[in-house]
Motif scaffolding. Structure first.
Motif, PDB file in Angstrom:
ATOM      1  N   SER A  76      -7.771 -89.626 -78.128  1.00  0.00           N
ATOM      2  CA  SER A  76      -8.390 -88.300 -78.055  1.00  0.00           C
ATOM      3  C   SER A  76      -9.811 -88.458 -77.526  1.00  0.00           C
ATOM      4  N   LEU A 111     -13.491 -88.171 -77.144  1.00  0.00           N
ATOM      5  CA  LEU A 111     -14.597 -87.808 -78.030  1.00  0.00           C
ATOM      6  C   LEU A 111     -15.782 -87.291 -77.214  1.00  0.00           C
ATOM      7  N   TYR A 144     -13.659 -92.513 -77.027  1.00  0.00           N
ATOM      8  CA  TYR A 144     -12.403 -91.939 -77.491  1.00  0.00           C
ATOM      9  C   TYR A 144     -12.181 -92.295 -78.960  1.00  0.00           C
ATOM     10  N   LYS A 197     -10.986 -87.667 -88.227  1.00  0.00           N
ATOM     11  CA  LYS A 197     -10.735 -87.498 -86.797  1.00  0.00           C
ATOM     12  C   LYS A 197     -11.090 -86.079 -86.353  1.00  0.00           C
ATOM     13  N   GLU A 198     -10.665 -85.098 -87.105  1.00  0.00           N
ATOM     14  CA  GLU A 198     -10.950 -83.704 -86.767  1.00  0.00           C
ATOM     15  C   GLU A 198     -12.456 -83.449 -86.747  1.00  0.00           C
ATOM     16  N   LEU A 246     -14.189 -85.129 -83.608  1.00  0.00           N
ATOM     17  CA  LEU A 246     -13.971 -84.375 -82.374  1.00  0.00           C
ATOM     18  C   LEU A 246     -14.799 -83.089 -82.355  1.00  0.00           C
TER      19      LEU A 246
END
Length: 206
Positions: free
Chosen positions: A64, A66, A176, A193-194, A197
């Protein structure tokens, strides 16, 4: 608990100034942090997540974005005044602080200046394997550093570093958040993680 690994410079310059926000939101989560320049081997190391600087391509990982990155030039205002650095070719009077993550000084000088390769190669320089050390050296007036704007937020905000030239180089690397594709994240790791981000979205480079 959540085990998180990230590059040392990113940990020191971006993450630590923000991590209290996460702990305030999720006081039940215990963070276990590790910093290393080597990519995490999730098969052998017991990490939930990692922040990794690379091109984002790895079939074994859930990746994901970043934060995108960019190479910019920074120096202390005092250093710039002392050496009368007003345009790229003036850097023949300077010391260049090189890093392994953004080894782009020759490319920058060739693109934005008029110096011959022989003169570029003769400019004094110091090489660092950690961006953190190079940024600190620039802050202390030891030369000019090419660094990510994500890692110079504090120094720029305090006026200790300025960007003397608006010439910037786009880079293929970016930060990332990664974890094994086959493994399901535990809830606490998912929260982290949420949050990562979301926090990065609020501090995009401009």
């Amino acid at each position: 608990s959540v085990r998180l690994s990230m590059p040392p410079s990113f940990a020191a310059k971006w993450f630590t100034r923000r991590m209290a926000h996460f702990l305030t939101r999720h006081p039940e989560v215990e963070l276990q942090l590790s910093s290393s320049v080597a990519p995490v081997d999730f098969e052998r190391e017991d990490f939930d997540l990692a922040v990794r600087y690379f091109d984002g391509k790895d079939a074994q990982l859930d990746v994901s974005l970043l934060a995108r990155d960019e190479a910019r030039v920074y120096a202390s205002p005092v250093y710039l005044a002392q050496h009368r650095l007003r345009r790229p070719d003036d850097l023949v009077r300077a010391t260049l602080l090189h890093t392994t993550i953004l080894p782009l000084w020759p490319q920058w000088l060739e693109r934005f200046g008029k110096l011959r390769a022989s003169r570029i190669g003769a400019i004094p320089g110091i090489h660092f394997d950690q961006g953190l050390m190079a940024i600190e050296a620039a802050r202390q007036g030891q030369g000019l550093v090419m660094a990510s704007p994500l890692l110079t937020e504090d120094e720029v905000a305090r006026g200790e570093l300025v960007e003397p030239f608006r010439h910037r180089i786009a880079v293929t690397g970016a930060y990332y958040v990664v974890h094994p594709r086959r493994a399901r994240l535990r809830p606490a790791a998912g929260y982290l993680k949420e949050w990562l981000l979301g926090e990065a979205g609020n501090s995009e480079i401009s």
